[in-house]
Design a protein around this motif. Structure first.
Motif, PDB file in Angstrom:
ATOM      1  N   GLU A   3       0.322  -2.158  -7.547  1.00  0.00           N
ATOM      2  CA  GLU A   3      -0.083  -1.844  -5.591  1.00  0.00           C
ATOM      3  C   GLU A   3      -2.101  -2.349  -5.311  1.00  0.00           C
ATOM      4  N   SER A   5      -5.731  -2.528  -4.417  1.00  0.00           N
ATOM      5  CA  SER A   5      -6.231  -0.865  -4.299  1.00  0.00           C
ATOM      6  C   SER A   5      -7.449  -1.723  -2.855  1.00  0.00           C
ATOM      7  N   VAL A   6      -8.138   0.525  -2.956  1.00  0.00           N
ATOM      8  CA  VAL A   6      -8.568  -0.292  -1.266  1.00  0.00           C
ATOM      9  C   VAL A   6      -9.336  -1.183  -1.351  1.00  0.00           C
ATOM     10  N   GLN A 102       1.547   5.120   1.437  1.00  0.00           N
ATOM     11  CA  GLN A 102       0.831   4.794   0.743  1.00  0.00           C
ATOM     12  C   GLN A 102       0.139   3.476   0.683  1.00  0.00           C
ATOM     13  N   ARG A 103       1.311   2.064   1.432  1.00  0.00           N
ATOM     14  CA  ARG A 103       0.637   0.508   1.653  1.00  0.00           C
ATOM     15  C   ARG A 103       0.076   1.246   3.443  1.00  0.00           C
ATOM     16  N   ARG A 106      -3.902   2.530   3.284  1.00  0.00           N
ATOM     17  CA  ARG A 106      -4.354   1.483   1.900  1.00  0.00           C
ATOM     18  C   ARG A 106      -4.825   0.454   3.543  1.00  0.00           C
ATOM     19  N   ARG A 143      -6.119  12.135   2.305  1.00  0.00           N
ATOM     20  CA  ARG A 143      -7.181  11.492   1.909  1.00  0.00           C
ATOM     21  C   ARG A 143      -7.522  12.487   1.439  1.00  0.00           C
TER      22      ARG A 143
END
Length: 209
Positions: A3, A5-6, A102-103, A106, A143
């Motif tokens: 994944e 990261s933000v 989650q995608r 982000r 969050r």
């Protein structure tokens, strides 16, 4: 696939800020394409109608891909690269069978850092923010740093409360007797006296005849 990261996505979005959009001519469907493309792995493609309304947008942030269509909402996906995953390889967009929370989170967090005035970036920012709010309302994701606000519920309406309404005031109008003016009363008396005299005169004339 690891994944992204933000923070990495935020860097890609910041690179997208500095890009000047390129606008193409209207196509056969009457929609024109507006491109925001930067070499750091961020890209935004917007389809706009003749009235300037955005009808479709596709956002790519490194390996993550997002599609929004008017009337269909947001879909998530990712880029699948050939030739060992090199950046120069041709990428194929793979759409997720279902929205990946989650995608989406982000991208919403990364686009939330934009503070400029580009209407196309603002539109995509708003689209992702609304999709994120929908997920949080459903409880799909949240969050950790955001506290859960207490839900304020309206007090239940009971049957007694429905009848605790003051009745409408009943107004009774007083009916007053007709008012007879003095002048009207005297006139009626004189008319009666005159009729009586005429009647007596006619009776005397008949008797004398």
């Amino acid at each position: 696939m690891a994944e992204t990261s933000v923070e990495t996505l935020k860097s890609a979005v910041q690179a997208l800020y500095r890009v000047h959009a390129v606008e193409g001519p209207p196509g056969e469907n009457g929609l024109r394409t507006v491109w925001h493309l930067c070499p750091d792995g961020a890209e935004l493609m917007s389809l706009v109608d003749s009235e300037g309304r955005v009808r479709r947008q596709e956002l790519t942030l490194l390996e993550d891909h997002y599609v929004w269509s008017s009337g269909e909402g947001v879909r998530t996906g990712y880029l699948e690269r050939g030739s060992g995953g090199k950046a120069s390889a041709t990428a194929v967009v793979q759409t997720d069978p279902e929205l990946v929370p989650q995608r989406l989170m982000r991208a919403a967090l990364a686009m939330g850092t934009y503070t400029g005035q580009d209407r196309y970036l603002l539109h995509m920012q708003r689209v992702l923010a609304l999709a994120r709010e929908g997920l949080e309302m459903r409880g799909d994701t949240q969050r950790p740093s955001e506290p859960t606000l207490p839900t304020v519920e309206s007090p239940p309406v009971t049957a007694q409360a429905l009848f605790d309404v003051p009745p409408a005031e009943v107004v009774v109008e007083e009916v007053k007797p007709p008012v007879v003016r003095p002048s009207e009363g005297m006139t009626m008396v004189w008319v009666l006296c005159l009729g009586l005299l005429v009647g007596l005169g006619m009776l005397a004339f008949i008797l004398m005849g």
